[in-house]
Design a protein around this motif. Structure first.
Motif, PDB file in Angstrom:
ATOM      1  N   TYR A 332      70.804  57.084  53.596  1.00  0.00           N
ATOM      2  CA  TYR A 332      70.907  55.776  53.619  1.00  0.00           C
ATOM      3  C   TYR A 332      71.985  55.168  54.775  1.00  0.00           C
ATOM      4  O   TYR A 332      72.410  54.191  54.495  1.00  0.00           O
ATOM      5  CB  TYR A 332      71.594  55.485  52.183  1.00  0.00           C
ATOM      6  N   VAL A 337      67.950  53.916  57.520  1.00  0.00           N
ATOM      7  CA  VAL A 337      67.492  52.939  56.865  1.00  0.00           C
ATOM      8  C   VAL A 337      66.662  51.857  57.762  1.00  0.00           C
ATOM      9  O   VAL A 337      65.440  51.337  57.368  1.00  0.00           O
ATOM     10  CB  VAL A 337      68.635  52.054  56.034  1.00  0.00           C
ATOM     11  N   THR A 350      69.856  47.884  51.965  1.00  0.00           N
ATOM     12  CA  THR A 350      71.224  47.867  51.970  1.00  0.00           C
ATOM     13  C   THR A 350      72.152  46.805  52.832  1.00  0.00           C
ATOM     14  O   THR A 350      71.436  46.336  53.364  1.00  0.00           O
ATOM     15  CB  THR A 350      72.079  49.156  52.637  1.00  0.00           C
TER      16      THR A 350
END
Length: 425
Positions: A332, A337, A350
């Protein structure tokens, strides 16, 4: 997996709509994090062929992770998005669950006590970085088990060339949609408004319309409310002002799959439809000048959009909690991402990666989708009954807009079946 975003997004493209990727982490080493551990990662392939297979992405992530975490290996398996959910289910049933899976649904596994929660695996900074609407959709009874992996939102697309030829401006209300569709029909447009309520992705198209009418699949406390007055009114309007007036094209909405509607749009045969980023790119590649606006509502633009997500999850079976958590925190990072989102025209899950994409001029065309994501409404992923209810909607919702049919009766039948499915959870 989800209108996940390929299948789920095929809804994005046949690939994205595809939802699913699985990362499996399996092995020894126990929960202590010491010793050699092999994590088995099973992920869905969002690609359309060998050149953009998701296996390349996951192999790169695994390699980078292994360099930073000596003693932890990652065994990557990437499966077609149409197969990955079923394959993982079979692995779990056989007692051979992967350590990590990236697929379209998490609720069944969470309800069965087979998944680690986010609090058990992720660093606080990782958990806090998820967009709130997506994090909320990953929770069951207030605890997050589903980690959003990629997302998408929807906007109303219109063909600027066809609109210009008919002297039309972008629609903002339902009345605009109906009037514009009538003008497009008069100009000979094949599908003035393409309304794909066929079984491929009808649950997504339905939610978009329900939201634009002030309703949705659930009420304020999360219970199914499919035959609410708002939802019935929405489908009556669609029946009387689009379908009944012959403004949805030569294929009955209940028989029109999204893939067929999307292909017609890229061929210049559709005036308006609800679309996502992948369709935008595919249409522009075919020379279509695409206009995009928030979903028109009864009285003006809809404030929120429909959102779609695919999920990552960590299975408890092999006891590799710490190693799984380390992998999640690595996966992440903004770099990872953004790389995946950019490859498949999806949206980051995110806050930091979303901000980075929004600030990057090369992603200017995605800004309307990024802006819609924080206020988006997702399907009820946290309900184990949703898979059953979704299938019921796919099979029956098209009849709710058929001329002569009663939307209240159709929605009532679906609502009754949804209540029964929920009671059985």
């Amino acid at each position: 997996m989800g209108e996940a975003v390929q299948r789920r997004y095929t809804g994005l493209t046949a690939a994205v709509a595809a939802l699913g990727m699985t990362v499996v982490l399996a092995g020894c080493g126990g929960d202590s994090g010491s010793g050699d551990v092999t994590l088995k990662l099973v992920a869905a392939d969002y690609g359309t062929g060998p050149e953009n297979s998701s296996e390349k992405y996951w192999s790169g992530v695994a390699s980078g992770f292994e360099k930073k975490n000596p003693g932890i290996k990652v065994d990557v398996t990437v499966l077609h998005w149409k197969d990955v959910d079923r394959e993982v289910a079979e692995m779990v049933k056989a007692g051979k669950a992967p350590d990590i899976a990236q697929i379209g649904a998490y609720a069944d596994y969470a309800k069965a006590g087979k998944l680690y929660s986010a609090d058990e695996t992720l660093a606080i900074r990782t958990t806090a970085n998820f967009l709130p609407s997506l994090a909320e959709a990953g929770k069951i009874d207030g605890t997050q088990y589903g980690l959003p992996f990629v997302a998408s939102t929807r906007l109303l697309f219109y063909n600027k060339k066809l609109f210009g030829q008919a002297g039309l401006d972008a629609p903002q209300t339902w009345d605009d949609i109906s009037a514009d569709a009538a003008a497009l029909k008069a100009k000979g447009v094949t599908y003035p408004f393409a309304l794909p309520l066929g079984e491929e992705e009808a649950q997504a198209e339905t939610l978009m319309w329900l939201l634009s009418g002030g309703g949705g699949y659930t009420d304020d406390v999360g219970a199914y409310d499919i035959d609410s007055a708002e939802n019935v009114a929405t489908f009556r309007w669609m029946r009387d002002n689009l379908v009944g007036k012959g403004l949805t094209g030569p294929v009955a909405p209940g028989k029109l799959d999204r893939e067929r509607a999307f292909k017609a749009f890229t061929a210049g045969k559709v005036g308006m439809l609800n679309g996502h980023p992948t369709l935008m790119d595919e249409a522009e590649a075919k020379g279509i000048d695409v206009g995009m606006v928030p979903l028109p509502g009864a009285d003006g633009p809809t404030e929120g959009s429909m959102g779609v997500a695919d999920w990552m999850m960590g299975f408890k079976q092999n006891g590799n909690r710490q190693a799984i958590g380390k992998f999640f925190d690595f996966a992440y990072s903004d770099e990872n991402v953004l790389e995946f989102a950019e490859e498949y025209d999806l949206l980051p899950v995110t806050g930091s990666a979303s901000a980075a994409m929004e600030a990057d001029a090369k992603h200017k065309k995605l800004r309307p989708f990024l802006e819609a994501l924080p206020n988006s409404t997702l399907t009820p992923y946290g309900k184990t009954s949703w898979a059953t209810v979704s299938e019921t909607i796919k099979k029956k919702i098209g009849s709710a807009v058929a001329p002569g049919n009663n939307p209240e009766s159709v929605l009532g039948t679906i609502s009754t079946e949804a209540a029964q499915a929920e009671a059985a959870e």
